[in-house]
Design an enzyme around this catalytic site. Structure first.
Site, PDB file in Angstrom:
ATOM      1  N   ASN A   5       0.873  -1.173   0.000  1.00 47.73           N
ATOM      2  CA  ASN A   5       0.000   0.000   0.000  1.00 47.73           C
ATOM      3  C   ASN A   5       0.911   1.225   0.000  1.00 47.73           C
ATOM      4  O   ASN A   5       1.453   1.610   1.040  1.00 47.73           O
ATOM      5  CB  ASN A   5      -0.883  -0.034   1.258  1.00 47.73           C
ATOM      6  CG  ASN A   5      -1.878   1.101   1.281  1.00 47.73           C
ATOM      7  OD1 ASN A   5      -1.834   1.995   0.434  1.00 47.73           O
ATOM      8  ND2 ASN A   5      -2.771   1.082   2.254  1.00 47.73           N
ATOM      9  N   ARG A  57      -2.211  -2.041  -3.818  1.00 51.21           N
ATOM     10  CA  ARG A  57      -3.480  -1.330  -3.662  1.00 51.21           C
ATOM     11  C   ARG A  57      -3.444  -0.106  -4.587  1.00 51.21           C
ATOM     12  O   ARG A  57      -2.477   0.657  -4.588  1.00 51.21           O
ATOM     13  CB  ARG A  57      -3.607  -0.863  -2.218  1.00 51.21           C
ATOM     14  CG  ARG A  57      -4.814   0.000  -2.036  1.00 51.21           C
ATOM     15  CD  ARG A  57      -4.772   0.728  -0.721  1.00 51.21           C
ATOM     16  NE  ARG A  57      -5.948   1.565  -0.633  1.00 51.21           N
ATOM     17  CZ  ARG A  57      -6.005   2.685   0.061  1.00 51.21           C
ATOM     18  NH1 ARG A  57      -4.962   3.107   0.725  1.00 51.21           N
ATOM     19  NH2 ARG A  57      -7.112   3.377   0.101  1.00 51.21           N
ATOM     20  N   HIS A  65     -12.846   1.896  -0.247  1.00 52.96           N
ATOM     21  CA  HIS A  65     -12.778   0.816   0.750  1.00 52.96           C
ATOM     22  C   HIS A  65     -13.305  -0.518   0.212  1.00 52.96           C
ATOM     23  O   HIS A  65     -13.692  -1.394   0.978  1.00 52.96           O
ATOM     24  CB  HIS A  65     -13.615   1.151   2.017  1.00 52.96           C
ATOM     25  CG  HIS A  65     -13.068   2.286   2.820  1.00 52.96           C
ATOM     26  ND1 HIS A  65     -13.881   3.193   3.463  1.00 52.96           N
ATOM     27  CD2 HIS A  65     -11.793   2.664   3.087  1.00 52.96           C
ATOM     28  CE1 HIS A  65     -13.132   4.088   4.103  1.00 52.96           C
ATOM     29  NE2 HIS A  65     -11.870   3.792   3.883  1.00 52.96           N
ATOM     30  N   LEU A 103     -15.500   1.715   9.662  1.00 53.33           N
ATOM     31  CA  LEU A 103     -15.427   2.945  10.451  1.00 53.33           C
ATOM     32  C   LEU A 103     -13.996   3.158  10.936  1.00 53.33           C
ATOM     33  O   LEU A 103     -13.614   2.716  12.025  1.00 53.33           O
ATOM     34  CB  LEU A 103     -16.396   2.864  11.650  1.00 53.33           C
ATOM     35  CG  LEU A 103     -17.855   2.459  11.331  1.00 53.33           C
ATOM     36  CD1 LEU A 103     -18.681   2.379  12.597  1.00 53.33           C
ATOM     37  CD2 LEU A 103     -18.487   3.421  10.333  1.00 53.33           C
ATOM     38  N   GLY A 161     -10.926   7.236   7.734  1.00 48.23           N
ATOM     39  CA  GLY A 161     -11.858   7.346   6.615  1.00 48.23           C
ATOM     40  C   GLY A 161     -12.963   6.332   6.897  1.00 48.23           C
ATOM     41  O   GLY A 161     -12.680   5.267   7.439  1.00 48.23           O
ATOM     42  N   ARG A 199     -12.924  14.467   7.562  1.00 50.02           N
ATOM     43  CA  ARG A 199     -13.746  14.778   6.385  1.00 50.02           C
ATOM     44  C   ARG A 199     -15.185  15.024   6.804  1.00 50.02           C
ATOM     45  O   ARG A 199     -15.695  14.367   7.708  1.00 50.02           O
ATOM     46  CB  ARG A 199     -13.711  13.641   5.367  1.00 50.02           C
ATOM     47  CG  ARG A 199     -12.368  13.407   4.768  1.00 50.02           C
ATOM     48  CD  ARG A 199     -12.479  12.433   3.589  1.00 50.02           C
ATOM     49  NE  ARG A 199     -11.176  11.893   3.264  1.00 50.02           N
ATOM     50  CZ  ARG A 199     -10.874  10.595   3.297  1.00 50.02           C
ATOM     51  NH1 ARG A 199     -11.788   9.700   3.605  1.00 50.02           N
ATOM     52  NH2 ARG A 199      -9.670  10.205   2.989  1.00 50.02           N
ATOM     53  N   ASP A 234      -9.368  11.943  16.516  1.00 44.15           N
ATOM     54  CA  ASP A 234      -9.301  10.556  16.974  1.00 44.15           C
ATOM     55  C   ASP A 234     -10.452  10.241  17.922  1.00 44.15           C
ATOM     56  O   ASP A 234     -10.625  10.915  18.944  1.00 44.15           O
ATOM     57  CB  ASP A 234      -7.960  10.328  17.683  1.00 44.15           C
ATOM     58  CG  ASP A 234      -7.672   8.850  17.905  1.00 44.15           C
ATOM     59  OD1 ASP A 234      -8.552   8.140  18.445  1.00 44.15           O
ATOM     60  OD2 ASP A 234      -6.572   8.417  17.541  1.00 44.15           O
ATOM     61  N   ILE A 276     -12.374   2.308  14.409  1.00 48.27           N
ATOM     62  CA  ILE A 276     -13.468   2.548  15.354  1.00 48.27           C
ATOM     63  C   ILE A 276     -14.370   1.318  15.427  1.00 48.27           C
ATOM     64  O   ILE A 276     -14.736   0.852  16.507  1.00 48.27           O
ATOM     65  CB  ILE A 276     -14.283   3.801  14.936  1.00 48.27           C
ATOM     66  CG1 ILE A 276     -13.391   5.036  14.882  1.00 48.27           C
ATOM     67  CG2 ILE A 276     -15.483   4.018  15.866  1.00 48.27           C
ATOM     68  CD1 ILE A 276     -14.037   6.285  14.274  1.00 48.27           C
ATOM     69  N   GLU A 330     -13.743  -1.762  14.932  1.00 50.04           N
ATOM     70  CA  GLU A 330     -13.149  -2.938  15.589  1.00 50.04           C
ATOM     71  C   GLU A 330     -12.878  -2.710  17.073  1.00 50.04           C
ATOM     72  O   GLU A 330     -12.880  -3.646  17.852  1.00 50.04           O
ATOM     73  CB  GLU A 330     -11.809  -3.301  14.905  1.00 50.04           C
ATOM     74  CG  GLU A 330     -11.993  -3.855  13.519  1.00 50.04           C
ATOM     75  CD  GLU A 330     -10.683  -3.970  12.757  1.00 50.04           C
ATOM     76  OE1 GLU A 330      -9.616  -4.160  13.374  1.00 50.04           O
ATOM     77  OE2 GLU A 330     -10.727  -3.857  11.516  1.00 50.04           O
ATOM     78  N   GLU A 386      -7.319  -6.018   4.495  1.00 54.63           N
ATOM     79  CA  GLU A 386      -7.240  -5.680   3.060  1.00 54.63           C
ATOM     80  C   GLU A 386      -6.023  -6.337   2.411  1.00 54.63           C
ATOM     81  O   GLU A 386      -6.085  -6.752   1.257  1.00 54.63           O
ATOM     82  CB  GLU A 386      -7.174  -4.152   2.914  1.00 54.63           C
ATOM     83  CG  GLU A 386      -8.508  -3.495   3.217  1.00 54.63           C
ATOM     84  CD  GLU A 386      -8.387  -2.043   3.648  1.00 54.63           C
ATOM     85  OE1 GLU A 386      -7.890  -1.808   4.770  1.00 54.63           O
ATOM     86  OE2 GLU A 386      -8.783  -1.164   2.884  1.00 54.63           O
TER      87      GLU A 386
END
Ligand code: ADP
Length: 413
Positions: A8, A89, A178, A207, A210, A239, A282, A330, A332, A382
């Site tokens: 990535n 990626r 995603h 979550l 991004g 964002r 955060d 978030i 997890e 991923e």
């Protein structure tokens, strides 16, 4: 033993995970940071060990060279020939890339042409691709696109309500993001639910910093909350998610800004949890303050409401719902946010299993066995999805070569 590396590459970083494909074992993973900037850093975890070093990383090619040297030096691989495939990626695949592909010079040109859809990311992804192709020319190089999974959306879910030529002539439409994460977690969910993915209506909630939701109907992406770019959808770390675009010209005047990108920068970098709370981007910091700080509480309320709103919309669009999945930073790790979301969805038939919801780390049902709609926490992976795509492409290539007719040259007189 055959190894595959998932890459990535960001504009100034390169993350990797090296897999032994037999048993899908992670042999090493790490991060090369501050590439092209001074004071670069290298971190590699392998087994129980960790390697850390400061290094000047002039460009991606230098980082890739260092990475491969270190894999040998640290004894993680004995020979570069063991690395049979490299999966990259790639952020924007437009309408052209509907699935992962083996990279050749034509594919590189195409990814480059799609740079206007992801001006920062696609060039960075390409730097990673080029660097590996130079140093490991015999490994199969594969591009895995964030957008491909969403190419199955029905037209009414990706065409914007704007002049049709905008789409037709210029490709202005919803592409989503995603995709690799959504694709992975729904496969795991179907396995856990012991039902074929093709028979399920699921909503994947990625979550992280991004964040996006994806409605997955019969195994295919049906709708997703990110749009032409990752700016839209739910509130994210920095964002804004969905806003009325008229705000752009209004705020340009109010803030005496001279160009639209300045406002769009604020929507990307100064909005979301950070903008609302004024504390942090955060979620951990915001959760810590939410009992005493009204704006921290508001940031959480907006975040939870956004997820709930999209779940309701997607359930209605799909005509039902079998399961909802929480994943990424978030999703997890925050039982607190998950519970807030699930409590508001109780009317759909979600019953929270509070004990399971308090756990972390492994995939788990977080709804009770009698819950009409299942809720699951599934750590995303991923990189594994990328490595699996590489493996599939390599196997197909081997099969094709086996079946290829042997060309017998005729010796005509
Ligand atoms: P990305 O890949 O988009 O950068 P991640 O999926 O790694 O993001 O998610 C990072 C975010 O996860 C952090 O910004 C933080 O808000 C959130 N996060 C991580 N751990 C926790 C936790 N224990 N509680 C709440 N939020 C957390």
């Amino acid at each position: 033993m055959a190894k595959i590396i998932a890459i990535n590459a960001g504009s100034s970083s390169l993350k990797f995970k090296l897999f032994e494909m037999e048993g899908e074992k992670v042999l090493a993973q790490g991060l090369f940071d501050r590439i092209g900037i001074s004071n670069g850093t290298i971190k590699i975890k392998y087994g129980e060990k960790e390697y850390r070093k400061e290094a000047e990383l002039k460009d991606h090619a230098v980082a890739v060279k260092r990475l491969l040297q270190l894999l040998l030096k640290l004894g993680i691989v004995q020979d570069f020939a063991e690395i049979v495939g490299v999966g990259h990626r790639v952020v924007a695949g437009g309408e052209y890339f509907k699935k992962s592909v083996a990279v050749n010079s034509r594919i590189i040109r195409r990814i480059n042409e799609l740079t206007e859809y992801a001006p920062i990311h696609n060039p960075a992804n390409l730097m990673g691709i080029e660097a590996f192709r130079k140093i490991l020319p015999n490994a199969v190089s594969v591009a895995v696109f964030d957008t491909s999974f969403h190419q199955t959306m029905p037209k009414e879910n990706y065409v914007y309500s704007v002049p049709y030529e905008w789409y037709h002539k210029y490709g202005a439409r919803r592409y989503g993001a995603h995709g690799t994460s959504h694709r992975y977690v729904v496969q795991v969910a179907a396995h856990m639910m012991e039902k074929p993915l093709k028979q399920l209506k699921l909503i994947s909630c990625h979550l992280g910093a991004g964040a996006s939701l994806c409605a997955v109907k019969n195994g295919k992406s049906f709708d997703t909350s990110m749009g032409f770019t990752p700016l839209t959808g739910i509130t994210m770390a920095t964002r804004s998610g969905d806003v009325d675009v008229s705000l752009i010209s209004f705020m340009m005047q109010k803030l005496d800004m001279h160009s639209m990108p300045e406002v769009i920068y604020d929507l990307n970098k100064k909005s979301g949890l950070l903008g609302i709370s004024g504390i942090s981007s955060d979620m951990r910091d915001i959760e810590a303050k939410c009992k005493t700080d009204e704006r921290a509480q508001l940031a959480i309320n907006i975040f939870v409401k956004d997820v709930v709103k999209y779940v309701g919309a997607y359930m209605a669009e799909m005509g039902g719902l079998d399961g909802i999945i929480f994943t990424a930073g978030i999703g997890e790790n925050s039982g607190y946010i998950r519970e807030k979301i699930m409590k508001r969805l109780e009317f759909l038939g979600i019953e929270v299993d509070e004990k399971a919801n308090a756990k972390r780390g492994v995939a788990e049902f977080i709804s009770t066995p009698t819950s009409r709609v299942a809720a699951l926490m599934i750590p995303t992976n991923e990189e594994l999805m990328i490595a699996r795509d590489v493996k599939t492409i390599i196997e197909a290539k081997i099969e094709k070569e086996k079946l290829a007719p042997v060309v017998i040259k005729s010796h005509s007189n």
